[in-house]
Design a protein around this motif. Structure first.
Motif, PDB file in Angstrom:
ATOM      1  N   LYS A 323       0.846  -1.265   0.049  1.00 12.16           N
ATOM      2  CA  LYS A 323       0.149  -0.043   0.121  1.00 12.16           C
ATOM      3  C   LYS A 323       0.894   1.233   0.118  1.00 12.16           C
ATOM      4  O   LYS A 323       0.668   2.323   0.668  1.00 12.16           O
ATOM      5  CB  LYS A 323      -0.974   0.069   1.187  1.00 12.16           C
ATOM      6  CG  LYS A 323      -1.755  -1.408   1.321  1.00 12.16           C
ATOM      7  CD  LYS A 323      -2.781  -1.353   2.309  1.00 12.16           C
ATOM      8  CE  LYS A 323      -3.500  -2.634   2.527  1.00 12.16           C
ATOM      9  NZ  LYS A 323      -4.592  -2.763   3.635  1.00 12.16           N
ATOM     10  N   SER A 324       2.009   1.358  -0.934  1.00  5.98           N
ATOM     11  CA  SER A 324       2.932   2.366  -0.723  1.00  5.98           C
ATOM     12  C   SER A 324       2.305   3.698  -1.313  1.00  5.98           C
ATOM     13  O   SER A 324       2.571   4.739  -1.189  1.00  5.98           O
ATOM     14  CB  SER A 324       4.008   2.207  -1.731  1.00  5.98           C
ATOM     15  OG  SER A 324       3.389   1.810  -3.295  1.00  5.98           O
ATOM     16  N   ASP A 325       0.998   3.362  -1.910  1.00  2.00           N
ATOM     17  CA  ASP A 325       0.232   4.910  -2.328  1.00  2.00           C
ATOM     18  C   ASP A 325      -0.251   5.494  -1.112  1.00  2.00           C
ATOM     19  O   ASP A 325      -0.913   6.550  -1.355  1.00  2.00           O
ATOM     20  CB  ASP A 325      -0.986   4.337  -3.491  1.00  2.00           C
ATOM     21  CG  ASP A 325      -1.858   3.310  -2.557  1.00  2.00           C
ATOM     22  OD1 ASP A 325      -2.999   3.601  -2.328  1.00  2.00           O
ATOM     23  OD2 ASP A 325      -1.360   2.003  -2.464  1.00  2.00           O
ATOM     24  N   SER A 337       2.501  -1.151  -4.644  1.00  2.00           N
ATOM     25  CA  SER A 337       0.694  -0.903  -4.292  1.00  2.00           C
ATOM     26  C   SER A 337       0.380  -1.571  -5.373  1.00  2.00           C
ATOM     27  O   SER A 337       0.620  -1.570  -6.498  1.00  2.00           O
ATOM     28  CB  SER A 337       0.872   0.669  -4.793  1.00  2.00           C
ATOM     29  OG  SER A 337      -0.600   0.927  -4.801  1.00  2.00           O
TER      30      SER A 337
END
Length: 430
Positions: A323-325, A337
Motif C-alpha cells: 500500500k505504498s500509495d 502498491s
C-alpha cells in the motif's frame, strides 16, 4: 501388460484436432500396417497412404520403424491422420479387429525399458519432460532424458569395478607371484575422488528439486497486510479472496507462476496474530508450517495494520512494504502498491534473481527423492570401504554395496516397484 501383444494408442492430444497420431508396437505391426495402409513404406520415411482395409477410412502419412531401431525396440509404426473422433474410432476398431489391443498407461515406454532402449533415469526424465511447464523444467528434464546422469553413474560404476578388481585380485590370487601384496598408493585417493564426485552431484539435489517442484514463496504478515491482493496482482487473476475483514484466509493456497522460465509457487497464508477462533488458529498453524518449508519469504507490512512478529526461518527473506500509495515505504526491500501497480515489476525482478540463485545456471541432473536415497547409500558404502581397507573382504563387500546402489538408480535391479508407480502417471500412448 502382455509382452507378446501388439499394442496401439492415440498418442496425440484430445480430439478433434488438425492431426492425430496413432502409434503401434509389437510383433504384428508389419502385418497390421500392410492391412490398413497397403505396401510397407521405406523405414523411417513418411509416406502418404490411404488408410483403411475393406473401405477407405482416411488418408494420411504413414511411418514404419522396424526393430530394433524404434522407440520400443520392437517393430513400430505411426499413422498421422486427421483428428476426427469418428475417423480415429474407425481406424482403432479396424486395427482391433486385426488383433491389436489398446495400450495401457506408459506401456510403450515400459517396452522401451525392457528392451534396453531406455534406462530408469531416462524414463523419469521423459516423465518430467512430458510434465514440464517452464523452460528450466524442460532443460532439466531433457538433460536427464538424454542420459547425462546415466553417463555419470556409469563412470562411477566403472571406477568401483576397477577398485573392486584391485582388491579381489589380491584375494583370489594371493599365492601368485605376480600379484602385489599391497594395494596401489593411488587406491585411497581414487576412493576419495569417487566420494567427492558423488557428493558434488548429491549437493545439487536441492536446486534440482526446486526446478521440478518450483520455488516456494510464502507471503506472510499480519491480517490485511495485502497478501491476497499481491497474489492476485502477480497472477493477474482473482484467485484469492480480498476482504477488509481480518482472518478470511484460513488455509494455504498455492498459486503457480512462471517467472523468467522458472516455476514459482506462491503461498497465500493466513495472517499471523493471536486469535480465539479454532479455525483461524489452524490456518495460522498451517501458515507457520508453510513458512518453515519455504525457499523465499515475502514479509508484508501495511501502514494501516498492526505489525506481526516475524517468524524465524531459514528462507531468503524480503521485506515488502504494501500500500505504498498510502505512505512512504522507503525502509523496506521493496515497496509496492497493488492499486497502482507501483513496485510490482521490481518485486518480480527480485524474485527472478533469487530464483536463479537457488536453481543455478545449469540444469541439475539430480532432482528425485530416489536419487537422494541411492547416492546417500553409495556414499555410505564408499565410506565403509575406506574404513575397512585393512580387511579386504569387508572392503570389497562395501564396494559391491556401492555398485548395487548405483545399479538400482539406473534400474538394473529392483526396478519393478519403481516402474509400476512411475508408469501409472504416464498418459496412454506414451
Amino acid at each position: 501388460m502382455h509382452a507378446g501383444d501388439t499394442i496401439m494408442a492415440l498418442s496425440s492430444g484430445a480430439l478433434p484436432s488438425g492431426v492425430a497420431v496413432i502409434r503401434l508396437s509389437g510383433p504384428k505391426v508389419r502385418e497390421a500396417l500392410s492391412f490398413v495402409a497397403g505396401e510397407l513404406p521405406k523405414p523411417r520415411v513418411l509416406t502418404l497412404r490411404k488408410i483403411g482395409a475393406d473401405r477407405q477410412l482416411d488418408h494420411g502419412l504413414v511411418a514404419w520403424f522396424p526393430a530394433p531401431h524404434s522407440f520400443t525396440g520392437e517393430d513400430c509404426a505411426e499413422l498421422q491422420v486427421h483428428g476426427s473422433p469418428a475417423g480415429i474410432k474407425a481406424i482403432l476398431r479396424t486395427l482391433g479387429d486385426f488383433g491389436l489391443r489398446l495400450a495401457e498407461r506408459g506401456e510403450f515406454t515400459r517396452r522401451a525399458f525392457e528392451n534396453g532402449k531406455l534406462d530408469l533415469m531416462a524414463i523419469e526424465g521423459l516423465g518430467d519432460l512430458l510434465n514440464a511447464e517452464t523452460e528450466k523444467q524442460r532443460q532439466q528434464a531433457l538433460a536427464r532424458y538424454d542420459g547425462r546422469l546415466t553417463a555419470r553413474v556409469e563412470a562411477w560404476r566403472h571406477t568401483l569395478l576397477d577398485l573392486r578388481a584391485e582388491i579381489e585380485a589380491r584375494l583370489d590370487f594371493s599365492d601368485e607371484g605376480d600379484v602385489a601384496d599391497d594395494l596401489p598408493r593411488s587406491f585411497e585417493s581414487q576412493l576419495l575422488d569417487l566420494r567427492g564426485s558423488i557428493s558434488d552431484a548429491l549437493a545439487s539435489l536441492s536446486s534440482g528439486r526446486i526446478v521440478r517442484e518450483g520455488v516456494r514463496v510464502a507471503l506472510a504478515g499480519a491480517p490485511n497486510a495485502g497478501k491476497s491482493s499481491l497474489i492476485n496482482a502477480l497472477s493477474k487473476s482473482d484467485v484469492a479472496i480480498v476482504s477488509d475483514e481480518a482472518g478470511t484466509t484460513r488455509d494455504v493456497r498455492e498459486v503457480p507462476l512462471d517467472i523468467g522460465g522458472q516455476l514459482f509457487v506462491l503461498l497465500d497464508l493466513a495472517g499471523l496474530r493471536a486469535t480465539s477462533s479454532k479455525a483461524e488458529a489452524e490456518g495460522i498453524r498451517r501458515a507457520e508450517a508453510a513458512i518453515a518449508s519455504a525457499d523465499i519469504l515475502l514479509w508484508l507490512e501495511a501502514p494501516d495494520t498492526e505489525k506481526a512478529i516475524r517468524p524465524n526461518t531459514s528462507a531468503i527473506t524480503l521485506s515488502v512494504g504494501t500500500k505504498s500509495d498510502m505512505a512512504d515505504r522507503a525502509r523496506y526491500d521493496v515497496a509496492i502498491s497493488t492499486l497502482t501497480g507501483a513496485g510490482l515489476n521490481e518485486l518480480i525482478d527480485r524474485l527472478k534473481i533469487l530464483g536463479e540463485g537457488l536453481t543455478g545456471s545449469e540444469p541439475s541432473l539430480v532432482s528425485h527423492e530416489r536419487d537422494r536415497h541411492a547416492l546417500h547409500e553409495a556414499i555410505a558404502a564408499v565410506d565403509e570401504a575406506k574404513r575397512n581397507l585393512m580387511n579386504w573382504e569387508l572392503a570389497a563387500e562395501s564396494l559391491r554395496h556401492a555398485s548395487a546402489a548405483l545399479e538400482r538408480l539406473i534400474g538394473r535391479v529392483d526396478a519393478e516397484q519403481v516402474l509400476d508407480r512411475l508408469f501409472s502417471s504416464f498418459c496412454i500412448g506414451k
